[in-house]
Write a protein that holds these residues in place. Sequence first.
Motif, mmCIF file in Angstrom:
data_model
loop_
_atom_site.group_PDB
_atom_site.id
_atom_site.type_symbol
_atom_site.label_atom_id
_atom_site.label_comp_id
_atom_site.label_asym_id
_atom_site.label_seq_id
_atom_site.Cartn_x
_atom_site.Cartn_y
_atom_site.Cartn_z
ATOM 1 N N GLU A 112 0.803 -1.221 0.000
ATOM 2 C CA GLU A 112 0.000 0.000 0.000
ATOM 3 C C GLU A 112 0.841 1.278 0.000
ATOM 4 O OE1 GLU A 112 0.738 -1.649 3.987
ATOM 5 O OE2 GLU A 112 -0.323 -2.498 2.282
ATOM 6 N N SER A 115 2.199 4.134 -3.856
ATOM 7 C CA SER A 115 1.043 4.885 -4.327
ATOM 8 C C SER A 115 0.996 5.104 -5.840
ATOM 9 C CB SER A 115 0.970 6.234 -3.618
ATOM 10 O OG SER A 115 2.161 6.973 -3.845
ATOM 11 N N ALA A 138 -5.746 -0.332 -2.103
ATOM 12 C CA ALA A 138 -5.105 0.920 -1.685
ATOM 13 C C ALA A 138 -4.237 1.524 -2.779
ATOM 14 C CB ALA A 138 -4.262 0.666 -0.433
#
Length: 164
Positions: A112, A115, A138
Amino acid sequence: MTSLKDAIKAWEADSGLVAAEAEDVRLCPIALQLPLISKLDGTLGSLKKCKHLRLSTNAIDKMGNFSGLDNLQILSMGRNQIKKLEGLEPIADTLEQLWLSYNSISSLAGIEKLSNLQVLFIAQNKIDKWSEVERLAALPKLRDLLLTGNPLAVKASEEGNWRI
């Protein structure tokens, strides 16, 4: 085993390029008939301009020492002995593709943090729980995922009523 420093020297001799200036660096000593790399160290930080780092087909069992790789977009570490995702924080903002097929990864904990990840190739590992796949929610930019050959995907295929 071949040290990272020696692998870089061998790659430079074979390619005729300077690793610190190269955008695509392939550290696969077996292609040069040298022993495999087993450990990543701070030497990686010298690859300042590297955008695509190829470390596949080695004997690396632990990820890390990615500090200084400020331009890294693609990390290829397939066919190693990696058991978990770790040490990715220094490249979390720039990494767009992570190639980890044919390792021994059973958890996606830490994914996660990536990004900007768009591509994750993680076939032929040991992922067997949906909760691990759910971690990928995520990652807003993820568009390409390969899970083939993981216990979870094998089970899905055998049941024949859904597809990953």
